[in-house]
Each structure stands twice: as structure tokens, then as C-alpha cells.
Design a protein around this motif. Structure first.
Motif, PDB file in Angstrom:
ATOM      1  N   SER A 104       0.799  -1.302  -0.235  1.00 25.47           N
ATOM      2  CA  SER A 104       0.015   0.033  -0.033  1.00 25.47           C
ATOM      3  C   SER A 104       0.647   1.457   0.095  1.00 25.47           C
ATOM      4  O   SER A 104       1.992   1.430   0.714  1.00 25.47           O
ATOM      5  N   PRO A 105       0.392   2.414  -0.675  1.00 26.32           N
ATOM      6  CA  PRO A 105       1.288   3.768  -0.756  1.00 26.32           C
ATOM      7  C   PRO A 105       1.031   4.320   0.681  1.00 26.32           C
ATOM      8  O   PRO A 105       1.760   5.366   0.662  1.00 26.32           O
ATOM      9  N   GLY A 106       0.426   3.721   1.498  1.00 26.78           N
ATOM     10  CA  GLY A 106       0.131   4.542   3.009  1.00 26.78           C
ATOM     11  C   GLY A 106      -1.063   5.312   2.847  1.00 26.78           C
ATOM     12  O   GLY A 106      -1.807   5.425   1.837  1.00 26.78           O
ATOM     13  N   TRP A 107      -1.391   5.993   3.882  1.00 24.93           N
ATOM     14  CA  TRP A 107      -2.719   6.718   4.254  1.00 24.93           C
ATOM     15  C   TRP A 107      -2.085   8.228   4.675  1.00 24.93           C
ATOM     16  O   TRP A 107      -2.070   8.349   5.824  1.00 24.93           O
ATOM     17  N   ALA A 108      -1.891   8.738   3.813  1.00 27.84           N
ATOM     18  CA  ALA A 108      -1.404  10.378   4.268  1.00 27.84           C
ATOM     19  C   ALA A 108      -1.892  11.266   3.283  1.00 27.84           C
ATOM     20  O   ALA A 108      -1.130  12.060   2.859  1.00 27.84           O
ATOM     21  N   GLY A 109      -3.132  11.206   2.930  1.00 25.97           N
ATOM     22  CA  GLY A 109      -3.794  11.991   1.868  1.00 25.97           C
ATOM     23  C   GLY A 109      -3.713  13.429   1.959  1.00 25.97           C
ATOM     24  O   GLY A 109      -3.375  14.193   1.096  1.00 25.97           O
ATOM     25  N   LEU A 110      -3.916  13.992   3.295  1.00 25.11           N
ATOM     26  CA  LEU A 110      -4.041  15.245   3.750  1.00 25.11           C
ATOM     27  C   LEU A 110      -4.992  15.916   2.844  1.00 25.11           C
ATOM     28  O   LEU A 110      -4.739  17.238   2.260  1.00 25.11           O
ATOM     29  N   ILE A 111      -6.157  15.517   2.446  1.00 24.95           N
ATOM     30  CA  ILE A 111      -6.873  16.126   1.623  1.00 24.95           C
ATOM     31  C   ILE A 111      -7.865  17.065   2.015  1.00 24.95           C
ATOM     32  O   ILE A 111      -7.971  18.201   1.350  1.00 24.95           O
ATOM     33  N   GLY A 112      -8.161  16.955   3.233  1.00 26.42           N
ATOM     34  CA  GLY A 112      -8.878  17.890   4.047  1.00 26.42           C
ATOM     35  C   GLY A 112     -10.405  17.552   4.173  1.00 26.42           C
ATOM     36  O   GLY A 112     -10.736  16.504   3.895  1.00 26.42           O
TER      37      GLY A 112
END
Length: 357
Positions: A250-258
Motif C-alpha cells: 500500500s502507498p500508505g494513508w497520508a492523503g491530507l486532502i482535507g
């Protein structure tokens, strides 16, 4: 800490007016954000299809069919993840076996029936939970909103949606928690077993029960969390055992989309998606105001769960994780029933008269 009943009656009028203005502006902003997020979602889908990705539901459907034929879950899920190009690392990228194992017993149709039963139970529970605490109009609105926001229970793919099934359970747990916490705990624990992403619901419950000195309740919730964590540890070990060096990560979960991401997830997992954006935008935000206006144990828990998880999704979710917000269905939308109460309480505020000298 628990908010008092109808907390907006106890705040200064200027604070209340500022709060109403903030929600109005957030609703207007959300109308535009939904359009932008929908464009981003379409681009994300196109990009994933171009690189050969396939639909998640197709994998769960194939996996459950294999398990129903007697195959080992972890061997089957490893092969399906590789066939679909899905990651097997970290372990949370692989769903727990609960949905597949239960589907092997009563089938996808069994889960569809359960979803509809949970939908109906939510309607009845939310109608009754506010008896003596809300007007007949508000109680009718809560039941109606439970029906409308819970319409996801009727889609055929609900049988393969861990989040939607868990959301129906969590919503019912929230409704019955203060009347029968053992029943609510059974529902919430089942939801977390289906989708470990629902664990914050129990963590919040533990914190509120502990701070409220409800010892037996807190101990029971703590024990349920401990058992679930032990089960997740065993699941992680099983996933690790079947992993191969060439598996996707998985590329991880740090989307910081808001906040636009969780609000978009709420939009597309409910009937809000059928409304014009200028209506759907405010309606996607205002439930939080309604839950705040309710206050008390139910309002405090609901506000903490919804606002807290939305913050979590805003920080960590990637674009394709919008479906996490199905964990809110249908309880989130019920907050709309108390928006008129919020407005009335702000404008009815009167500063207590001071004693004459």
C-alpha cells in the motif's frame, strides 16, 4: 465530559450567531467542494482503470464465492489480492475474514436481508430514543432521516460492503446505547469485527464511559476492545504468513486532502448525491450542527464520533477511500432533525437578569 442538554441555549448569543454563520459558510463552500472532489474522483477512477486496476466489490464477490466453496480464507484472499493487483501489506490492507465466513453460512442474500432489518430497526430505534426529550415533529424527522440516509441498505452490493454493514450496526448501537448498552456493545463490536476502521467508535465510548464513572460499562467496552485487538493481531499474523516478496504494498494513508474528502464520502454514500449541489452541500454539513444542538450523552457521543472520524479521514484518507464514510450511515444524517432546534436555541438565548444593587 458530556455536553449539557441543548447547549446552544447556554452560550452567548454572539457565539451562537457566529456558529450559525460558520455552518452557513461551510455549507456554501461544500457545494463547490463537492463538484471539485467529484472531478478528482472521476480522474482517479480513470487513472486506476488505465493501469489495470479492478473494482473492489468484484474482488470481494469472487473471494466470498471461493470461501463458500470451502477454500481457506487467507489462501484465497492472497490469490485474489494478487490477481486484482491489491496490496497485502500492511495487514490492514486485507479485510478481516468475518464477512466472507458469515457469507459462507447464510450467503450474500442473507446479508442483504440483515441490512434491511438493520435499516428498519434504525427507524424504530431513532423514533423511540427521544421519547419525552423531543417533540413529535423532531421524532418523526429522526425516523424519516434514518430511512432516507439508510437507503444504502437496499443496494445489491451492500452484501459486499464492510463499511455499509458496519455503519448500519454502529448507527443502531448509537440509538440504543443509553437504553441497553450491552445490546449496543454487541452491535458495535460486530461492526468493528467486520471493519476494524470502526474501532474509534469503541475508543470514544470507553473514554466517555470512563469519564462518566460508568464503571461496569467502561470495563465491558474495554474488554471488547482487548478481545478485538487480539483478533486483529491473529489476523495480521495470518496475513503475514501468506504474503510473498512480490506482493503489492500500500502507498500508505497520508492523503491530507482535507474536509472535502469525508464530506464527499458522505455525499456519495447517501441520497444526497441525488440532489442539486446547492442543496446537497449545506445538507452534508448541517448534521454536525444538529448533533451539537442536541447535547446530552447521545449528542455528545454522536458529535465526537462524527467530527473525530471526519478529522481522521481528512488527514489520512486517499481519494479512493471516500467509502470509509459509509460507517456513518444512517445516523449522521439524523442530526438534520435538530438544526431547527439549533437556530431556535440561539435566538431564544436571554442573558440572565442581574440582581439590583
Amino acid at each position: 465530559m458530556t455536553l449539557p442538554e441543548r447547549p446552544l441555549r447556554h452560550c452567548p448569543r454572539l457565539v451562537g450567531l457566529a456558529l450559525l454563520l460558520a455552518f452557513a459558510l461551510a455549507g456554501i463552500w461544500n457545494a463547490g467542494a463537492l463538484q471539485s472532489r467529484d472531478t478528482a474522483h472521476g480522474a482517479d477512477i480513470a487513472q486506476r482503470l488505465d493501469r489495470g486496476d479492478r473494482v473492489d466489490m468484484d474482488m470481494y464477490r469472487a473471494l466470498e464465492a471461493r470461501v463458500a466453496k470451502g477454500e481457506n480464507y487467507y489462501a484465497a484472499v492472497a490469490e485474489e489480492h494478487r490477481r486484482f493487483g491489491f496490496p497485502t501489506s500492511p495487514a490492514v490492507a486485507v479485510r478481516t475474514p468475518v464477512l466472507a465466513w458469515t457469507s459462507a453460512v447464510w450467503g450474500a442474500q442473507g446479508w442483504r436481508v440483515i441490512a434491511v432489518v438493520l435499516w428498519a430497526a434504525n427507524i424504530l430505534a431513532w423514533w423511540s430514543v427521544f421519547a419525552g426529550r423531543a417533540s413529535v415533529a423532531e421524532r418523526g424527522a429522526t425516523a424519516t432521516l434514518a430511512a432516507l440516509f439508510g437507503a444504502i441498505a437496499f443496494i445489491p452490493d451492500v452484501a459486499y460492503s464492510h463499511e455499509a454493514l458496519a455503519g448500519l450496526m454502529l448507527s443502531l448501537a448509537l440509538a440504543v446505547k443509553d437504553r441497553s448498552w450491552p445490546a449496543a456493545l454487541a452491535l458495535a463490536a460486530s461492526a468493528v469485527a467486520l471493519r476494524e476502521l470502526a474501532l474509534p467508535f469503541l475508543l470514544l465510548w470507553l473514554a466517555l464511559a470512563g469519564s462518566g464513572r460508568r464503571r461496569r460499562e467502561a470495563l465491558a467496552v474495554g474488554a471488547a476492545i482487548a478481545l478485538l485487538l487480539a483478533g486483529f493481531a491473529l489476523h495480521a499474523q495470518a496475513v503475514e504468513a501468506m504474503r510473498l516478496p512480490g506482493d503489492a504494498v500500500s502507498p500508505g494513508w497520508a492523503g491530507l486532502i482535507g474536509p472535502s474528502l469525508p464530506l464527499y464520502g458522505i455525499h456519495v454514500t447517501t441520497l444526497l448525491q441525488t440532489l442539486p449541489l446547492w442543496i446537497a452541500g449545506p445538507l452534508g454539513v448541517l448534521p454536525l450542527l444538529g448533533w451539537l444542538a442536541l447535547g446530552g450523552r447521545t449528542g455528545t457521543f454522536a458529535l465526537g464520533w462524527f467530527a473525530g472520524f471526519m478529522l481522521f479521514a481528512a488527514l489520512f484518507a486517499r481519494q479512493e477511500n471516500f467509502y470509509w464514510m459509509a460507517l456513518f450511515v444512517p445516523a449522521y444524517g439524523i442530526g438534520l432533525a435538530f438544526v431547527p432546534r439549533a437556530i431556535a436555541d440561539v435566538f431564544r438565548f436571554r442573558r440572565p437578569a442581574t440582581a439590583s444593587a
